[in-house]
Design an enzyme around this catalytic site. Structure first.
Site, short mmCIF file in Angstrom:
data_model
loop_
_atom_site.label_atom_id
_atom_site.label_comp_id
_atom_site.label_asym_id
_atom_site.label_seq_id
_atom_site.Cartn_x
_atom_site.Cartn_y
_atom_site.Cartn_z
N LYS A 1 36.61 55.35 39.59
CA LYS A 1 37.15 54.03 39.27
C LYS A 1 38.67 54.02 39.43
CE LYS A 1 37.47 55.10 34.31
NZ LYS A 1 37.11 54.68 32.94
N HIS B 1 31.75 47.27 40.06
CA HIS B 1 32.12 46.48 38.89
C HIS B 1 33.62 46.20 39.01
CE1 HIS B 1 28.50 47.99 36.51
NE2 HIS B 1 28.58 48.87 37.50
N CYS C 1 26.68 43.26 33.58
CA CYS C 1 26.18 43.90 34.80
C CYS C 1 24.66 43.95 34.93
CB CYS C 1 26.81 45.28 34.97
SG CYS C 1 27.25 46.15 33.47
N HIS D 1 30.57 41.40 40.16
CA HIS D 1 29.94 42.59 40.71
C HIS D 1 29.68 42.37 42.19
CE1 HIS D 1 29.15 42.85 36.37
NE2 HIS D 1 29.32 44.15 36.58
N ARG E 1 30.58 42.55 21.17
CA ARG E 1 30.50 43.97 20.84
C ARG E 1 30.83 44.15 19.37
NH1 ARG E 1 33.43 46.55 26.28
NH2 ARG E 1 31.93 45.62 27.76
N ASP F 1 34.52 38.51 35.04
CA ASP F 1 33.69 39.62 35.50
C ASP F 1 33.08 39.30 36.86
OD1 ASP F 1 32.58 42.08 35.28
OD2 ASP F 1 31.07 41.55 33.79
N GLN G 1 34.97 37.65 29.97
CA GLN G 1 35.62 38.40 31.03
C GLN G 1 35.61 37.61 32.34
OE1 GLN G 1 32.90 41.82 30.72
NE2 GLN G 1 34.69 43.10 30.31
#
Length: 649
Positions: free
Chosen positions: A464, A510, A333, A384, A362, A382, A380
């Site tokens: 969320k 997100h 992000c 945004h 991570r 992912d 991911q």
């Protein structure tokens, strides 16, 4: 004279204080027999609890999730009692309820064996037959310490000494066994109907590797034998479907100590990966997303500015170059905000949807790593979305439609939805939170989706929605999410020019559908037991010759199908056709194409499925049509191999 209000809104008035058990008896003998505990004004209590004032009351039975927890917690005590009767020198430590069961940690001079578990379980059954009353009592801390010092229970003494001296402690006793516990517990040991001890493992005292190693015995308990048998069946099936075992069988991937939590993808597994990635890429493009790529290593200063350094640095891999500290990105992000910030944006540019197959790392604890389900390096799907406050609801609605279409393509239709709202500690004004929560709630309601409201469980920066998949064994996997973020765009100085010419901060959504692709593929492996739908199968068809005379025709068919874009191999080994059919059936290849004299002469193929269905002879064009139809439907209509049937290994 307490007045007791029941869940249906009715009330019962009593002339004197009454126990929960007496209230249950006043309602009916069946409920009195089934009662395990109660909830008084929302707090779980024993059936012996005395009510002396007006309250609301629910009677808990084995049909209630909380009642089942009472059974499992009490069963842990039952197991500890059996252990100490059989092995008097064993010390009990901690024994909580866990998902689908319980465990207890013991200090004992030798390892427990499978034979010990059988003996412990048999003794538990004997104690059940004795129907011992379970009683609760209170002791001061000093009294409790003295009691367990006399019993030689040094671990219990250590636990009790950590409790404030002013607190009275509750204890539960059944026969010769007593233990420190908050409760509640079943009224007597005769309430247990079905339980099973499942395994034993090691565990450090209080989870600290510097402390003594204890032995942890796991068990499960259920309301009846039918439920226990169903659970044991699921566990057996889950063991067969373990994605790590299937990965080895189907040559999908491997992991090794030199790269803990990082995946070595083999050609078969990487084929599945590429199909999924390309499918997601094309789907997002059709829905107005623009794909981007951001750096893997970013200076620490950006993570400090975004807030991740303070909240997440213990999970970040760090490195240094030319005296500048860097971090390998744990999420995408902040980098996407950097792309948004390049060039001044107008309200006409919004919503702006940026997607990335972002590679993140991570530093998860080594003990938590678990195949593809918990890794250190992952990618991911992912994205945004930068938008105005007024656009939140429309963007969420669009995302919901996209998410459910994608899940359906993978064969998942049972989706659990949770809406998490503002926590006590948060950023942003109440007005902003009102708008965001209303937008999420309205999007769910307009889509006519059932969801569970989770108050105060939102992120500090916004509410969320989380989406969890339920697989064919009833297991739940949290995958998708959409989160409203008021904080990061402001921290990273993102702005756009509004219609009135003012500078405004965009809202950042997100969102992910699959989440970690590694984990999602792990879920797919276990869901399908390796029998992937045709569109995902690494090899969609294999061409088999009966004798060497048919090899040339097999090569022609293989090349023809490959040129059509299908993943096809040929097996020309000098083996009996039955052997080859069996081998590729075990490898879960969807279609087996057999070529013999007749097929060469008639220019046809004999088609079999991995389920053993003989489709007969057909021309290549007809088979291409079958393959295309299978690929087009993706996983929306699961083949027989993926129904809830036992897996053959």
């Amino acid at each position: 004279m307490p007045v007791i209000t029941l869940p249906d809104g009715s009330s019962k008035k009593f002339d004197a204080p009454v126990t929960v058990q007496q209230v249950a008896a006043s309602i009916g003998s069946g409920l009195a027999k089934a009662a395990l505990a109660g909830k008084v004004d929302g707090h779980a209590v024993d059936t012996s609890f005395v009510i002396d004032h007006d309250v609301t009351l629910s009677i808990l039975t084995s049909k209630d999730p909380e009642g089942l927890d009472v059974i499992r917690h009490s069963c842990a005590h039952l197991m500890a009692q059996a252990v100490q009767q059989l092995f008097p020198s064993a010390q009990v430590t901690i024994g909580p309820v866990i998902e689908d069961g319980f465990y207890y940690d013991f200090a004992f001079e030798r390892p427990f064996t499978p034979e010990d578990l059988v003996a412990i379980e048999a003794r538990m059954q004997e104690i059940v037959k004795q129907d011992l009353q379970v009683t609760r009592s209170l002791l001061s801390r000093d009294q409790a310490i003295k009691l367990f010092e006399q019993k030689g229970e040094k671990y219990k003494v250590e636990i009790i000494k950590d409790i404030p001296s002013t607190d009275d402690l509750s204890f539960y006793q059944q026969g010769d066994f007593i233990d420190l516990c908050r409760g509640p517990h079943v009224p007597s040991t005769g309430k247990f109907k079905a339980f099973k001890l499942t395994k034993v493992s090691g565990a450090f005292w209080r989870g600290d590797a510097k402390n003594a190693m204890l032995q942890r015995i796991y068990g499960t308990a259920w309301p009846d034998q039918k439920s226990l048998d169903a659970y044991l069946f699921r566990i057996e099936e889950a063991e067969k479907r373990d994605h790590r075992k299937l990965a080895k069988k189907f040559d999908l991937f491997h992991l090794q100590d030199e790269a803990p939590g990082m995946v070595f993808w083999h050609p078969n597994g990487w084929t599945i990966w590429q199909v999924i990635e390309q499918y997601v890429r094309e789907t997002l493009s059709q829905h107005g997303y623009q794909e981007v790529r951001t750096p893997q290593v970013v200076a620490r200063t950006l993570w400090e500015k975004s807030g991740h350094w303070d909240k997440f640095r213990q999970n970040m891999f760090m490195l240094e170059s030319e005296e500048t500290p860097f971090a390998i990105k744990p999420m995408n992000c902040p980098c996407h905000v950097q792309i948004f910030n390049q060039g001044l944006k107008s309200y006409r540019d919004l919503p702006l949807r940026l997607a990335e197959f972002g590679c993140c790392h991570r530093n998860e604890p080594s003990g938590s790593l678990h195949g593809l389900m918990r890794v250190r390096g992952f990618i991911q799907d992912d994205a945004h979305i930068f938008c105005t406050e007024a656009q939140i609801q429309a963007e969420v609605a669009s995302f919901l439609a996209l998410l459910f279409a994608v899940y359906a393509d993978f064969g998942f239709e049972d989706i659990i939805i949770r809406l998490s709202t503002r926590p006590d500690e948060r950023v942003g004004t109440d007005l902003m939170w009102d708008k965001a929560e209303s937008a999420l709630e309205l999007a769910l309601e307009q889509a006519k989706l059932d969801y569970t409201l989770c108050p105060k469980e939102g992120a500090f920066y916004g509410p969320k929605i989380e989406f969890s998949l339920k697989d064919c064994l009833g297991r739940v996997w949290q995958c998708g999410t959409i989160q409203v973020d008021f904080s990061m765009p402001e921290r990273l100085e993102a702005i756009y020019i509004a219609e009135d010419g003012s500078k405004q901060i965009p809202v950042m959504l997100h969102r992910a559908i699959l989440g970690s692709l590694e984990r999602f593929i792990g879920i797919l492996i276990e869901e399908s037991a390796g029998s992937f739908p045709v569109w995902l199968a690494p090899t969609q068809a294999v061409v088999l010759n009966i004798t060497d005379h048919h090899a040339e025709r097999c090569a022609e068919i293989t090349n023809f199908l490959r040129n059509k874009g299908f993943r096809v191999n040929q097996d020309l080994r000098n083996e009996k056709i039955g052997f080859k059919i069996r081998e590729h059936t075990i490898q879960r290849v969807p279609y087996l194409l057999v070529i013999g004299d007749r097929e060469v002469e008639e220019q046809t193929i004999s088609v079999r499925t991995r389920e053993g269905l003989d489709l007969g002879s057909m021309g290549l064009d007809q088979f291409v049509e079958i393959l295309n139809k299978d690929i087009l439907k993706r996983g929306r209509n699961k083949p027989l191999a993926q129904e809830k049937k036992p897996v053959t290994v």
